[in-house]
Design a protein around this motif. Structure first.
Motif, PDB file in Angstrom:
ATOM      1  N   LEU A   1       0.809  -1.172  -0.078  1.00  0.00           N
ATOM      2  CA  LEU A   1       0.089  -0.133  -0.084  1.00  0.00           C
ATOM      3  C   LEU A   1       0.832   1.446  -0.017  1.00  0.00           C
ATOM      4  CD1 LEU A   1      -2.897  -0.906   2.489  1.00  0.00           C
ATOM      5  CD2 LEU A   1      -3.058  -0.248   0.120  1.00  0.00           C
ATOM      6  N   GLY A   2       1.941   1.112   0.953  1.00  0.00           N
ATOM      7  CA  GLY A   2       2.635   2.372   0.825  1.00  0.00           C
ATOM      8  C   GLY A   2       3.258   2.559  -0.286  1.00  0.00           C
ATOM      9  N   TRP A   3       3.835   1.663  -1.141  1.00  0.00           N
ATOM     10  CA  TRP A   3       4.492   1.740  -2.434  1.00  0.00           C
ATOM     11  C   TRP A   3       3.421   2.174  -3.506  1.00  0.00           C
ATOM     12  CZ3 TRP A   3       4.251  -1.430  -6.936  1.00  0.00           C
ATOM     13  CH2 TRP A   3       5.097  -1.465  -7.924  1.00  0.00           C
ATOM     14  N   LEU A   4       2.211   1.628  -3.489  1.00  0.00           N
ATOM     15  CA  LEU A   4       1.323   1.754  -4.450  1.00  0.00           C
ATOM     16  C   LEU A   4       0.650   3.444  -4.418  1.00  0.00           C
ATOM     17  CD1 LEU A   4      -0.942  -1.465  -4.665  1.00  0.00           C
ATOM     18  CD2 LEU A   4       0.717  -0.236  -6.530  1.00  0.00           C
ATOM     19  N   LEU A   5       0.549   3.679  -3.060  1.00  0.00           N
ATOM     20  CA  LEU A   5      -0.131   5.028  -2.844  1.00  0.00           C
ATOM     21  C   LEU A   5       0.907   6.295  -2.704  1.00  0.00           C
ATOM     22  CD1 LEU A   5      -2.812   3.936  -0.160  1.00  0.00           C
ATOM     23  CD2 LEU A   5      -3.090   4.484  -2.749  1.00  0.00           C
ATOM     24  N   GLY A   6       2.167   5.870  -2.506  1.00  0.00           N
ATOM     25  CA  GLY A   6       3.240   6.943  -2.513  1.00  0.00           C
ATOM     26  C   GLY A   6       3.354   7.456  -0.885  1.00  0.00           C
ATOM     27  N   ILE A   7       3.006   6.714  -0.049  1.00  0.00           N
ATOM     28  CA  ILE A   7       3.060   7.055   1.152  1.00  0.00           C
ATOM     29  C   ILE A   7       4.287   6.486   1.929  1.00  0.00           C
ATOM     30  CG2 ILE A   7       1.739   7.220   3.534  1.00  0.00           C
ATOM     31  CD1 ILE A   7      -0.773   7.099   1.983  1.00  0.00           C
ATOM     32  N   SER A   8       5.330   7.202   2.283  1.00  0.00           N
ATOM     33  CA  SER A   8       6.524   6.661   2.818  1.00  0.00           C
ATOM     34  C   SER A   8       6.311   6.045   4.091  1.00  0.00           C
ATOM     35  CB  SER A   8       7.499   7.758   2.605  1.00  0.00           C
ATOM     36  OG  SER A   8       7.464   8.902   3.415  1.00  0.00           O
TER      37      SER A   8
ATOM     38  N   TYR B   1       5.247   2.371   3.801  1.00  0.00           N
ATOM     39  CA  TYR B   1       6.244   1.928   3.431  1.00  0.00           C
ATOM     40  C   TYR B   1       6.948   1.535   4.824  1.00  0.00           C
ATOM     41  CZ  TYR B   1       9.778   0.048   0.427  1.00  0.00           C
ATOM     42  OH  TYR B   1      10.731  -0.864  -0.147  1.00  0.00           O
TER      43      TYR B   1
END
Length: 51
Positions: free
Chosen positions: A11-18, A21
């Motif tokens: 989810l962190g990778w797909l949504l760009g929320i570090s 991640y």
């Protein structure tokens, strides 16, 4: 813990929320360490079994 870590990493990778991640990676590493310790028969947290 491992499954939750993988979900948060994805989810962190797909949504760009570090932060997702990062938290997911930490949970994944902790889960793998606990799995490894349990597999070799070492007691974790003073308990040999968690059921």
């Amino acid at each position: 813990m491992i499954i939750l870590g993988v979900i948060l990493v994805v989810l962190g990778w797909l949504l760009g929320i570090s932060i997702l991640y990062t938290i997911g990676a930490i949970l994944l590493v902790i889960g793998l360490v606990l799995l490894l310790l349990g597999a070799v028969g070492r007691p974790v947290g003073g308990r040999r079994y968690w059921f």
